[in-house]
Design a protein around this motif. Sequence first.
Motif: not given
Length: 461
Positions: A160-163, A243-248
Amino acid sequence: MRNQALGWVLAGCILGVQAAEPLPLSVQVALRQAQLPPTALGVVVQALDETKPRLAWQADLPLNPASLTKLVTSMAALDTLGPTWQWQTPVWLTDDGGLAIQGSGDPRLGVERLWMGLKRLGITELRGPLRLDRSAFTPGSAEPGDFDNEPWRVGNALPEALLLNTKAVAYTVRVEGLQARITADPPLDRPAVVPTTPGACGDWRGALKLQWAAGQRPRFTGSYPAACGEQTWALADPDPATYPARLLALMLREAGIAWRSEATVDAPAPTTTPTLLWPGPTLGEALRDMNKASSNLMAQQVLLSSARAAGVPTPSPDTAAVWLQAWLDAHVGTEPAAHVVNGSGLARETRISPAQLATLLHWGWVQPWMPELLASLPVAGLDGTLSRQPGRFGAAVGRAHLKTGSLRDVVALAGIVDAPSGKRWVLVAIVNHAQAQAGRGVLDALLRWVAQDAPEAKTGR
């Protein structure tokens, strides 16, 4: 009738090659020891300064190359982008006090780089929303477990683009007396505790009894052999969409940035000049990660990024594969028909002949980026997927830059062998057979033979 006629033609070509160019005796012996028929093997061995192969065995037979496909992806990317091309992730501090991040396909945007990038913003608070733009790539229709029914494997994560951090969580198990504590990194899950057991280490992963289901947090319901000491198990996160939102959100806290708003995934990024560009790896650096470890996810990121740079609008895994197929056809021709379905080789349908791969390697040898391609490949007996058991490779240790390939019914090896004499050889060897995994000794025998400057083959009995 057409397929039958094609079969007769291929069979005739194979028989002709076999009669004219017998396999080296050591390879014949290795095949017998592995209980594999010679027809399971396709080989091309050719010196870079010679016009004809020293050995061509079933050279034109389309075979499944497994991860040798990454050689095609690597050369297409280097030809399109160049080795110094670099990923850049645009970041904006928005007018409403929020943060926007636009994914560009960066395959190395891990926890440490995220923390450093957030600290570079020089802020202590965000009042507005977190906007995550993943529109550079179009998601495909595949699911992580489609190939092997093991969606928890990190290598099966989808591009994905935001990996971020390869959508993975590493679970470390530490023995604490009569129990073992399991902690997550990044800490997206609470620590867990399981009892320890006496005896040999054995299959500690099986003993932990992982409970993994899409959309649910992993659970460990078994026990842990105390003799195993400390171990780490990397798993794909079961909820990759969030995952991206939780990690950020976690990284903002760890960077000392207060944030109490909400995250919006797939929100368009601003059209203004970015506040910052988070620099990513160069293509040359990414290819080393990709080929040394044979990373399927990174191969897909590289392919999608290359297709986008080549003009494929918001590429998906399918449209990027179409672009790669066109590039391959332009460089090796269409007879016999090669077929690639992705950039990694994690597929049953991919086909390419040893001669076509050898053609690509010969062409790549005279390209200005060839040093970067060689530097990305495992070195026999020293690193990457060829680091174990250096005694297998004889005089080739430290002298052969080779990509490996392995599936249930495929083992393969291809690259450049620098013989002690100073002569350089292209080697492509592919085994396709239900018992292909028994054929690793066949590839080793071929490599040792090439490292001896491929002496004239003698027919064995």
